[in-house]
Motif scaffolding. Structure first.
Motif, short mmCIF file in Angstrom:
data_model
loop_
_atom_site.label_atom_id
_atom_site.label_comp_id
_atom_site.label_asym_id
_atom_site.label_seq_id
_atom_site.Cartn_x
_atom_site.Cartn_y
_atom_site.Cartn_z
N SER A 48 0.71 -1.14 0.17
CA SER A 48 0.17 0.04 0.05
C SER A 48 0.93 1.14 -0.02
CB SER A 48 -0.90 -0.02 1.12
OG SER A 48 -0.16 0.01 2.46
N ILE A 98 2.77 4.13 -5.54
CA ILE A 98 3.81 3.43 -6.48
C ILE A 98 4.46 4.28 -7.43
CG2 ILE A 98 3.69 1.79 -8.31
CD1 ILE A 98 0.86 0.83 -7.07
N TRP A 119 -2.96 0.41 -7.12
CA TRP A 119 -2.78 -0.89 -6.53
C TRP A 119 -3.87 -1.66 -7.37
CZ3 TRP A 119 1.18 -2.71 -4.45
CH2 TRP A 119 2.15 -1.92 -4.01
N TYR A 125 7.52 1.27 -4.22
CA TYR A 125 6.47 2.23 -3.51
C TYR A 125 6.80 2.86 -2.35
CZ TYR A 125 5.08 -1.90 -0.77
OH TYR A 125 5.13 -2.89 0.25
#
Length: 183
Positions: free
Chosen positions: A64, A67, A131, A163
């Motif tokens: 999470s 990115i 994501w 990320y």
């Protein structure tokens, strides 16, 4: 910056590379999904002067944050002492396949080498990867030869995600008088 690796885990929308060697099962994605490349034990094999492409589904990402980029890594080699071998990484996102830059394994260079191609943005949307984009991402390669009957071989493919982890925000508010109160 953390990274996450996604490996092939099922056939994707294309399996056009001519031959699969090794691995007992003989499915395309199982010869390129290993964590440690097994080189000539299992691989994709392509002869001829036309590119043929395979795409594979990938494991689901668990990261999470924001990115930075994705990179397709692939390991391939040439079996010819006369002709060059060619390989291009490929991804499929949003229903469209995209190729990265062509890598050339020169004639008489018969060793496996690692190559990669990086996408900073999603080529379909032109903006940063999400994501959700990666959940549906497919990755693979296209292979061909410059001529002759030798072949181009690919033994490993995977996607690296780079990320930034989202940092929690904390708001600090004064809760008591300080040492000086001059106002």
């Amino acid at each position: 910056m953390p990274t996450e690796i996604l490996r092939p885990n099922a056939a994707g929308d294309e399996e056009n590379i001519t031959a699969v060697v090794g691995d007992g099962i003989g499915t395309h994605y199982t010869v390129v999904d290993e964590v440690v490349a097994d080189d000539d034990t299992s691989y994709l094999l392509q002869t001829g002067t036309t590119y043929y492409r395979d795409l594979y589904n990938l494991g689901a990402p668990s990261g999470s944050g924001v990115i930075n980029w994705i990179k397709v890594w692939y390991r391939f080699r040439n079996t010819s002492v006369t002709y060059d071998a060619y390989c291009m990484p490929a991804i499929k996102t949003g229903g469209t396949a995209y190729n990265g830059s062509e890598s050339i394994q020169p004639a008489n260079d018969l060793a496996y080498d690692n190559y990669s191609y990086q996408w900073v943005t999603n080529p379909q949307t032109g903006v940063a990867w999400t994501w959700a984009d990666l959940i549906a991402l497919q990755a693979g390669v296209s292979l061909k030869m410059a001529g002759g009957t030798a072949n181009s071989r690919c033994t490993q493919i995977y996607v690296e995600i780079d990320y930034l982890v989202a940092m929690p925000t904390e708001i600090l508010r004064p809760n008591a008088a300080g040492d000086e109160e001059n106002i």
